[in-house]
Design a protein around this motif. Structure first.
Motif, PDB file in Angstrom:
ATOM      1  N   THR A 146       0.791  -1.293  -0.117  1.00  0.00           N
ATOM      2  CA  THR A 146       0.028   0.038   0.058  1.00  0.00           C
ATOM      3  C   THR A 146       0.890   1.373  -0.017  1.00  0.00           C
ATOM      4  O   THR A 146       1.860   1.277   0.725  1.00  0.00           O
ATOM      5  CB  THR A 146      -0.867  -0.169   1.247  1.00  0.00           C
ATOM      6  OG1 THR A 146      -2.073  -1.058   1.031  1.00  0.00           O
ATOM      7  CG2 THR A 146      -1.603   1.424   1.488  1.00  0.00           C
ATOM      8  N   THR A 147       0.230   2.382  -0.610  1.00  0.00           N
ATOM      9  CA  THR A 147       0.965   3.699  -0.798  1.00  0.00           C
ATOM     10  C   THR A 147       0.047   4.705  -0.340  1.00  0.00           C
ATOM     11  O   THR A 147      -1.011   4.821  -0.471  1.00  0.00           O
ATOM     12  CB  THR A 147       1.355   3.853  -2.200  1.00  0.00           C
ATOM     13  OG1 THR A 147       2.449   2.983  -2.833  1.00  0.00           O
ATOM     14  CG2 THR A 147       1.828   5.555  -2.337  1.00  0.00           C
ATOM     15  N   ILE A 148       0.720   5.366   0.806  1.00  0.00           N
ATOM     16  CA  ILE A 148       0.092   6.440   1.369  1.00  0.00           C
ATOM     17  C   ILE A 148       0.742   7.822   0.909  1.00  0.00           C
ATOM     18  O   ILE A 148       2.072   7.889   1.586  1.00  0.00           O
ATOM     19  CB  ILE A 148       0.242   6.474   3.001  1.00  0.00           C
ATOM     20  CG1 ILE A 148      -0.144   5.084   3.657  1.00  0.00           C
ATOM     21  CG2 ILE A 148      -0.797   7.450   3.613  1.00  0.00           C
ATOM     22  CD1 ILE A 148      -1.648   4.416   3.267  1.00  0.00           C
ATOM     23  N   SER A 149       0.308   8.527   0.277  1.00  0.00           N
ATOM     24  CA  SER A 149       0.889   9.758  -0.298  1.00  0.00           C
ATOM     25  C   SER A 149       1.049  10.730   0.368  1.00  0.00           C
ATOM     26  O   SER A 149       0.575  10.849   1.846  1.00  0.00           O
ATOM     27  CB  SER A 149       0.215  10.267  -1.728  1.00  0.00           C
ATOM     28  OG  SER A 149       0.023   9.291  -2.587  1.00  0.00           O
ATOM     29  N   GLY A 150       1.327  11.775   0.137  1.00  0.00           N
ATOM     30  CA  GLY A 150       1.744  12.946   1.095  1.00  0.00           C
ATOM     31  C   GLY A 150       0.524  13.751   1.728  1.00  0.00           C
ATOM     32  O   GLY A 150      -0.418  13.777   0.965  1.00  0.00           O
ATOM     33  N   LEU A 151       0.510  14.024   2.913  1.00  0.00           N
ATOM     34  CA  LEU A 151      -0.241  14.839   3.683  1.00  0.00           C
ATOM     35  C   LEU A 151      -1.589  14.228   3.715  1.00  0.00           C
ATOM     36  O   LEU A 151      -2.801  14.828   4.065  1.00  0.00           O
ATOM     37  CB  LEU A 151      -0.473  16.198   3.052  1.00  0.00           C
ATOM     38  CG  LEU A 151       0.748  16.931   2.900  1.00  0.00           C
ATOM     39  CD1 LEU A 151       0.454  18.406   2.279  1.00  0.00           C
ATOM     40  CD2 LEU A 151       1.516  17.418   4.253  1.00  0.00           C
ATOM     41  N   CYS A 152      -1.491  12.896   4.078  1.00  0.00           N
ATOM     42  CA  CYS A 152      -2.621  12.096   4.321  1.00  0.00           C
ATOM     43  C   CYS A 152      -2.978  11.988   5.624  1.00  0.00           C
ATOM     44  O   CYS A 152      -1.798  12.185   6.803  1.00  0.00           O
ATOM     45  CB  CYS A 152      -2.559  10.809   3.650  1.00  0.00           C
ATOM     46  SG  CYS A 152      -2.942  10.817   1.910  1.00  0.00           S
ATOM     47  N   SER A 153      -4.014  11.598   6.295  1.00  0.00           N
ATOM     48  CA  SER A 153      -4.537  11.504   7.867  1.00  0.00           C
ATOM     49  C   SER A 153      -5.252  10.321   8.066  1.00  0.00           C
ATOM     50  O   SER A 153      -6.329  10.165   7.298  1.00  0.00           O
ATOM     51  CB  SER A 153      -5.170  12.702   8.418  1.00  0.00           C
ATOM     52  OG  SER A 153      -5.136  12.450   9.538  1.00  0.00           O
ATOM     53  N   LEU A 166      -3.411   5.846  -1.543  1.00  0.00           N
ATOM     54  CA  LEU A 166      -4.059   6.945  -1.253  1.00  0.00           C
ATOM     55  C   LEU A 166      -3.499   8.146  -1.981  1.00  0.00           C
ATOM     56  O   LEU A 166      -2.193   8.018  -1.566  1.00  0.00           O
ATOM     57  CB  LEU A 166      -4.060   7.248   0.225  1.00  0.00           C
ATOM     58  CG  LEU A 166      -5.010   6.328   1.383  1.00  0.00           C
ATOM     59  CD1 LEU A 166      -4.791   4.876   1.114  1.00  0.00           C
ATOM     60  CD2 LEU A 166      -5.148   6.821   2.699  1.00  0.00           C
ATOM     61  N   ALA A 167      -4.118   8.840  -2.730  1.00  0.00           N
ATOM     62  CA  ALA A 167      -3.527  10.105  -3.173  1.00  0.00           C
ATOM     63  C   ALA A 167      -3.446  11.082  -2.121  1.00  0.00           C
ATOM     64  O   ALA A 167      -3.696  10.998  -1.053  1.00  0.00           O
ATOM     65  CB  ALA A 167      -4.491  10.505  -4.480  1.00  0.00           C
ATOM     66  N   SER A 168      -2.561  12.320  -2.502  1.00  0.00           N
ATOM     67  CA  SER A 168      -2.261  13.203  -1.561  1.00  0.00           C
ATOM     68  C   SER A 168      -3.628  13.848  -0.981  1.00  0.00           C
ATOM     69  O   SER A 168      -4.704  13.814  -1.597  1.00  0.00           O
ATOM     70  CB  SER A 168      -1.818  14.411  -2.095  1.00  0.00           C
ATOM     71  OG  SER A 168      -0.260  13.799  -2.631  1.00  0.00           O
ATOM     72  N   ASN A 169      -3.574  14.194   0.603  1.00  0.00           N
ATOM     73  CA  ASN A 169      -4.339  15.010   1.197  1.00  0.00           C
ATOM     74  C   ASN A 169      -5.668  13.966   1.538  1.00  0.00           C
ATOM     75  O   ASN A 169      -6.793  14.604   1.734  1.00  0.00           O
ATOM     76  CB  ASN A 169      -4.721  16.317   0.530  1.00  0.00           C
ATOM     77  CG  ASN A 169      -3.616  17.210   0.543  1.00  0.00           C
ATOM     78  OD1 ASN A 169      -3.597  17.927   1.646  1.00  0.00           O
ATOM     79  ND2 ASN A 169      -3.143  17.355  -0.439  1.00  0.00           N
ATOM     80  N   VAL A 170      -5.704  12.814   1.518  1.00  0.00           N
ATOM     81  CA  VAL A 170      -6.832  11.978   1.789  1.00  0.00           C
ATOM     82  C   VAL A 170      -7.007  12.070   3.381  1.00  0.00           C
ATOM     83  O   VAL A 170      -5.948  11.691   4.252  1.00  0.00           O
ATOM     84  CB  VAL A 170      -6.512  10.724   1.302  1.00  0.00           C
ATOM     85  CG1 VAL A 170      -7.692   9.556   1.925  1.00  0.00           C
ATOM     86  CG2 VAL A 170      -6.737  10.774  -0.291  1.00  0.00           C
ATOM     87  N   LEU A 184      -8.035   5.793  -3.506  1.00  0.00           N
ATOM     88  CA  LEU A 184      -8.648   6.931  -2.870  1.00  0.00           C
ATOM     89  C   LEU A 184      -8.250   8.123  -3.317  1.00  0.00           C
ATOM     90  O   LEU A 184      -6.869   8.424  -3.238  1.00  0.00           O
ATOM     91  CB  LEU A 184      -8.439   6.847  -1.250  1.00  0.00           C
ATOM     92  CG  LEU A 184      -9.337   5.916  -0.185  1.00  0.00           C
ATOM     93  CD1 LEU A 184      -9.122   4.504  -0.964  1.00  0.00           C
ATOM     94  CD2 LEU A 184      -8.741   6.011   0.938  1.00  0.00           C
ATOM     95  N   GLY A 185      -8.978   8.836  -4.159  1.00  0.00           N
ATOM     96  CA  GLY A 185      -8.484   9.996  -4.849  1.00  0.00           C
ATOM     97  C   GLY A 185      -8.025  11.173  -4.190  1.00  0.00           C
ATOM     98  O   GLY A 185      -8.601  11.361  -2.844  1.00  0.00           O
ATOM     99  N   ILE A 186      -7.465  12.294  -4.730  1.00  0.00           N
ATOM    100  CA  ILE A 186      -6.608  13.245  -3.959  1.00  0.00           C
ATOM    101  C   ILE A 186      -7.978  14.062  -3.294  1.00  0.00           C
ATOM    102  O   ILE A 186      -8.869  14.452  -3.765  1.00  0.00           O
ATOM    103  CB  ILE A 186      -5.982  14.148  -5.075  1.00  0.00           C
ATOM    104  CG1 ILE A 186      -5.277  15.256  -4.327  1.00  0.00           C
ATOM    105  CG2 ILE A 186      -6.930  14.685  -5.998  1.00  0.00           C
ATOM    106  CD1 ILE A 186      -4.297  15.913  -5.330  1.00  0.00           C
ATOM    107  N   GLY A 187      -7.347  14.384  -2.255  1.00  0.00           N
ATOM    108  CA  GLY A 187      -8.365  15.180  -1.146  1.00  0.00           C
ATOM    109  C   GLY A 187      -9.623  14.387  -0.771  1.00  0.00           C
ATOM    110  O   GLY A 187     -10.650  15.187  -0.248  1.00  0.00           O
ATOM    111  N   SER A 188      -9.769  13.111  -0.843  1.00  0.00           N
ATOM    112  CA  SER A 188     -10.894  12.560  -0.418  1.00  0.00           C
ATOM    113  C   SER A 188     -11.137  12.324   0.989  1.00  0.00           C
ATOM    114  O   SER A 188     -10.024  12.360   1.624  1.00  0.00           O
ATOM    115  CB  SER A 188     -10.992  11.186  -1.056  1.00  0.00           C
ATOM    116  OG  SER A 188     -11.017  10.910  -2.426  1.00  0.00           O
ATOM    117  N   VAL A 189     -12.472  12.860   1.429  1.00  0.00           N
ATOM    118  CA  VAL A 189     -12.619  12.351   2.866  1.00  0.00           C
ATOM    119  C   VAL A 189     -13.586  11.209   3.002  1.00  0.00           C
ATOM    120  O   VAL A 189     -14.723  11.045   2.720  1.00  0.00           O
ATOM    121  CB  VAL A 189     -13.390  13.790   3.352  1.00  0.00           C
ATOM    122  CG1 VAL A 189     -13.678  13.570   5.022  1.00  0.00           C
ATOM    123  CG2 VAL A 189     -12.369  14.936   3.246  1.00  0.00           C
TER     124      VAL A 189
END
Length: 210
Positions: A146-153, A166-170, A184-189
């Motif tokens: 699995t890959t967790i991109s930048g600035l995810c929580s 997980l794209a960035s900011n998820v 999980l696309g960029i910025g998804s909540v």
């Protein structure tokens, strides 16, 4: 001291090179040999102080070498690992000195943690997981590749399967389950469970047609 060879000479590979340098500055750990990449022109016109030393497809691992995987796509990671493992390659864990782990954090082979990443107490990640400057809460489980991109929580008690991207900011809410091969696309909540192979986008995240 073993040599370290970075698989992939793209932007991610050059970032990973810098983090390896940071680790060596903090504590001498490896002799940096360079990159292997099937595109021998990947560094053409780019400032970089280490070369591509060979093709991935042709490389025969040696006993004094370890490898760092600079590949973001989970399925590509799995494919490359199989090729290299069949040749008895050994993969390093590349954990930046500013990353945070606890003595109760557990992780497998080939972990990459970028600067300021966090893996909290009693969380567990599998093999060849990538965490790019993101925070993983307590009691989280993350599957292989699995890959967790930048600035995810990723909040507490989340379960993430294998080969998830997980794209960035998820942001993933507590207690959520994300099944294998999801995107999980960029910025998804993400506030609902995500089925296997699904692609979700938006706030709140919704499944989109594949």
């Amino acid at each position: 001291m073993k040599k370290i060879i970075i698989i992939g000479a793209g932007g991610y590979g050059r970032e990973l090179l810098q983090w390896v340098k940071d680790i060596n500055e903090y504590k001498p750990t490896w002799i940096i040999a360079g990159f292997i990449d099937d595109d021998l022109d990947s560094l053409e016109g780019i400032d970089c102080d280490y070369p591509i030393i060979g093709r991935l497809s042709d490389w025969e691992p040696k006993e004094d070498e370890e490898f760092a995987l600079a590949i973001g796509n989970p399925k590509t990671k799995e494919k490359i690992v199989k090729i290299m493992k069949d040749k008895n390659a050994v993969f390093a864990n590349v954990i930046h000195p500013t990353a945070t782990l606890t003595k109760f954090s557990k992780y497998g082979e080939g972990l990459v943690m970028f600067p300021q990443s966090k893996l909290s107490v009693n969380s567990q990640v599998g093999d060849f997981v990538t965490i790019l400057s993101s925070g993983i809460g307590h009691d989280v489980q993350i599957g292989d590749y699995t890959t967790i991109s930048g600035l995810c929580s990723v909040l507490r008690n989340v379960r993430i399967g294998k080969r998830v991207f997980l794209a960035s900011n998820v942001a993933v809410a507590q207690d959520i389950v994300v099944e294998d091969d999801a995107y999980l696309g960029i910025g998804s909540v993400v506030i609902k469970n995500v089925p296997a192979g699904a692609k979700v986008f938006g706030n709140p995240a919704r499944v989109m047609p594949i």
